[in-house]
Enzyme design. Structure first.
Site, PDB file in Angstrom:
ATOM      1  N   HIS A 165       0.819  -1.207   0.000  1.00 30.98           N
ATOM      2  CA  HIS A 165       0.000   0.000   0.000  1.00 30.98           C
ATOM      3  C   HIS A 165       0.852   1.255   0.000  1.00 30.98           C
ATOM      4  O   HIS A 165       2.071   1.218   0.222  1.00 30.98           O
ATOM      5  CB  HIS A 165      -0.950   0.007   1.208  1.00 30.98           C
ATOM      6  N   CYS A 181       3.117  -4.964   6.663  1.00 29.39           N
ATOM      7  CA  CYS A 181       2.712  -4.548   5.328  1.00 29.39           C
ATOM      8  C   CYS A 181       3.904  -3.978   4.556  1.00 29.39           C
ATOM      9  O   CYS A 181       4.913  -3.592   5.143  1.00 29.39           O
ATOM     10  CB  CYS A 181       1.601  -3.502   5.407  1.00 29.39           C
TER      11      CYS A 181
END
Length: 206
Positions: A165, A181
């Site tokens: 992301h 992440c």
């Protein structure tokens, strides 16, 4: 060129040319992304100072790639803190990334299961509890937008809680700072988003 009362009128020409010059990393440093995913010369009023750069401090580049992975594969090397999107023909697009801090690194093989523009953020219960112990209260949910820590785009990794992301703090790119992440600068994650498909293979190695 258009002259009016002896003055050169360039505004219309500049606006017409804007779409041709605003997608490079260098230009992105001078521009912003609004909550609709559009590039703009004016920072949104509610945007914090740290969110006012969408470019990575380490520009993406096409590099030679001799690995065995097929075209379209997304290879993430957490020790190098780089992501390679295999282009085929012995080439790959190389991006700088932020990765999981100590205790939050992982490896595996998955596929992109979903893509989202300006994703909302719902912190998992374990993260909420962990941050509460530090005195930081996380929201139960945060809508997508320039201030959202997931940034402009997200590619969901298999059935895991992890994503590739964007970020509202590009200073973290190149560092081990996340809870697992994979972070990219907004202009880089938009570039990857537009060139990767749902179903693309993801390989995470250390």
């Amino acid at each position: 060129m258009i002259f009016k009362h002896g003055k050169l009128i360039v505004g219309t020409i500049a606006v017409a040319m804007l779409g041709m010059v605003m997608t490079s990393p260098a230009d992105a440093r001078k521009m912003y992304i609004d909550e609709h995913g559009n590039w703009t010369l004016t920072a949104p009023k509610n945007m914090s100072k740290r969110s006012r750069s969408n470019a990575s401090p380490i520009p993406r580049q096409v590099v030679s790639f001799s690995g065995k992975h097929s075209k379209g594969t997304i290879l993430i090397d957490t020790s190098e803190r780089r992501l390679y999107h295999v282009l085929g023909g012995g080439k790959a697009m190389k991006y700088a990334i932020g990765v999981g801090r100590e205790g939050f690194t992982w490896t595996g093989r998955h596929r992109v299961t979903r893509k989202a523009e300006w994703p909302g953020w719902t912190p998992p219960p374990a993260m909420i509890a962990r941050e509460r112990r530090k005195g930081r209260i996380l929201p139960a949910h945060m809508p997508g937008g320039p201030e959202n820590p997931l940034g402009a785009r997200a590619l969901y990794i298999g059935s895991t809680l992890y994503r590739i992301h964007g970020t509202n703090d590009p200073r973290t790119i190149g560092h081990a700072v996340s809870s697992g992440c994979i972070r990219m600068a907004n202009d880089d994650v938009i570039h990857l988003y537009e060139n990767a498909s749902v179903g693309s293979r993801i390989v995470v190695q250390h």
